[in-house]
Design a protein around this motif. Structure first.
Motif, short mmCIF file in Angstrom:
data_model
loop_
_atom_site.label_atom_id
_atom_site.label_comp_id
_atom_site.label_asym_id
_atom_site.label_seq_id
_atom_site.Cartn_x
_atom_site.Cartn_y
_atom_site.Cartn_z
N SER A 1 -3.10 3.57 -2.81
CA SER A 1 -2.79 2.63 -3.88
C SER A 1 -2.42 1.28 -3.28
O SER A 1 -1.83 1.22 -2.20
CB SER A 1 -1.62 3.13 -4.73
OG SER A 1 -1.91 4.38 -5.31
N CYS A 2 -2.75 0.24 -4.00
CA CYS A 2 -2.40 -1.11 -3.59
C CYS A 2 -1.89 -1.85 -4.81
O CYS A 2 -2.64 -2.05 -5.78
CB CYS A 2 -3.61 -1.83 -3.00
SG CYS A 2 -3.29 -3.56 -2.58
N SER A 3 -0.64 -2.23 -4.76
CA SER A 3 -0.04 -2.94 -5.88
C SER A 3 0.27 -4.38 -5.49
O SER A 3 0.54 -4.67 -4.33
CB SER A 3 1.25 -2.23 -6.31
OG SER A 3 0.99 -0.91 -6.74
N GLY B 1 0.23 5.93 -0.08
CA GLY B 1 -0.67 7.05 -0.25
C GLY B 1 -1.33 7.58 0.99
O GLY B 1 -2.11 8.53 0.92
N ARG C 1 -5.58 9.65 -1.91
CA ARG C 1 -5.72 8.47 -2.75
C ARG C 1 -4.74 7.41 -2.28
O ARG C 1 -3.53 7.64 -2.21
CB ARG C 1 -5.45 8.80 -4.23
CG ARG C 1 -5.76 7.62 -5.14
CD ARG C 1 -5.57 7.94 -6.60
NE ARG C 1 -4.16 7.91 -6.99
CZ ARG C 1 -3.75 7.79 -8.24
NH1 ARG C 1 -4.62 7.69 -9.23
NH2 ARG C 1 -2.46 7.79 -8.52
N ARG D 1 -9.44 0.25 -10.56
CA ARG D 1 -8.26 -0.57 -10.83
C ARG D 1 -7.60 -0.12 -12.11
O ARG D 1 -8.27 0.36 -13.03
CB ARG D 1 -8.65 -2.05 -10.92
CG ARG D 1 -9.39 -2.43 -12.20
CD ARG D 1 -10.16 -3.67 -12.02
NE ARG D 1 -10.66 -4.31 -13.24
CZ ARG D 1 -11.58 -3.84 -14.05
NH1 ARG D 1 -12.10 -2.65 -13.84
NH2 ARG D 1 -11.99 -4.56 -15.10
N ASP D 2 -6.30 -0.29 -12.17
CA ASP D 2 -5.53 -0.07 -13.39
C ASP D 2 -4.95 -1.41 -13.77
O ASP D 2 -4.01 -1.89 -13.13
CB ASP D 2 -4.43 0.98 -13.14
CG ASP D 2 -3.70 1.36 -14.41
OD1 ASP D 2 -3.45 0.46 -15.25
OD2 ASP D 2 -3.36 2.54 -14.56
N THR E 1 -2.79 -2.48 -10.19
CA THR E 1 -2.93 -1.64 -9.00
C THR E 1 -4.39 -1.29 -8.77
O THR E 1 -5.13 -1.06 -9.72
CB THR E 1 -2.10 -0.36 -9.15
OG1 THR E 1 -0.72 -0.70 -9.30
CG2 THR E 1 -2.26 0.55 -7.94
N TYR F 1 -6.90 1.39 -6.60
CA TYR F 1 -6.87 2.71 -5.96
C TYR F 1 -8.12 2.90 -5.11
O TYR F 1 -9.21 2.47 -5.48
CB TYR F 1 -6.81 3.81 -7.00
CG TYR F 1 -5.63 3.72 -7.91
CD1 TYR F 1 -5.74 3.18 -9.18
CD2 TYR F 1 -4.38 4.17 -7.49
CE1 TYR F 1 -4.65 3.09 -10.02
CE2 TYR F 1 -3.27 4.09 -8.33
CZ TYR F 1 -3.42 3.55 -9.59
OH TYR F 1 -2.32 3.47 -10.42
N GLU G 1 -9.88 6.21 -3.82
CA GLU G 1 -9.95 7.66 -3.83
C GLU G 1 -10.90 8.09 -2.73
O GLU G 1 -12.09 7.71 -2.75
CB GLU G 1 -10.44 8.16 -5.19
CG GLU G 1 -10.39 9.66 -5.36
CD GLU G 1 -8.99 10.17 -5.66
OE1 GLU G 1 -8.26 9.48 -6.38
OE2 GLU G 1 -8.64 11.27 -5.19
N CYS H 1 -4.92 -2.93 2.57
CA CYS H 1 -5.34 -3.57 1.34
C CYS H 1 -5.38 -5.07 1.59
O CYS H 1 -4.48 -5.62 2.26
CB CYS H 1 -4.35 -3.24 0.22
SG CYS H 1 -4.71 -4.03 -1.34
N GLU I 1 0.83 -1.19 0.00
CA GLU I 1 0.00 0.00 0.00
C GLU I 1 0.87 1.25 0.00
O GLU I 1 2.00 1.24 0.49
CB GLU I 1 -0.91 0.06 1.24
CG GLU I 1 -1.79 -1.14 1.44
CD GLU I 1 -1.32 -2.00 2.58
OE1 GLU I 1 -2.18 -2.64 3.23
OE2 GLU I 1 -0.11 -2.04 2.85
#
Length: 125
Positions: free
Chosen positions: A21-23, A8, A19, A72-73, A78, A80, A82, A96, A6
């Motif tokens: 993020s979780c990768s 952000g 925001r 998601r991206d 990843t 997100y 927000e 996450c 995680e």
């Protein structure tokens, strides 16, 4: 086995935005449900939001609906979170979490299999 990282978190005033993020490392989120679960000081962990990687369906805890979005991206593997209109009661460590094979009725259960280390979110009044 997927490992979650995680980023952000931070400190903001009420009404502000962050925001998260979780990768995923060591794997992809394909076929996973990826969620955000938070734990405030002195309280139990609670479900915040989740997204089904395949298809992008999203789920939210009632108190964050309309303020938080999850996305998601796929290219970046990843997820997100927000967070807008933050309130002091949103202060917590945000984790996450990910799991596979969850049906809709299980999405909000917090017993996810894989967890990140968490990131602190602090909202001041």
């Amino acid at each position: 086995q997927v490992q979650l990282v995680e980023s952000g978190g931070g400190s903001v005033q009420a009404g502000g935005s962050l925001r998260l993020s979780c990768s995923a490392s060591g794997g992809t989120f394909r076929n996973y449900v990826v969620g955000w679960i938070r734990q405030a000081p002195g309280k139990e962990r609670e479900f915040v939001a989740a997204i089904r990687w395949n298809g992008g369906h999203t789920y939210f805890e009632d108190s964050v609906k309309g303020r938080f979005t999850i996305s998601r991206d796929i290219a970046k593997n990843t997820v997100y979170l927000e967070m807008n209109g933050l309130k002091p009661e949103d202060t917590a460590i945000y984790y996450c979490a990910a799991d596979r094979g969850r049906i809709v009725s299980e999405i909000r259960n917090i017993d996810y299999r894989y967890w990140g280390r968490g990131t602190q979110v602090t909202v001041s009044s």
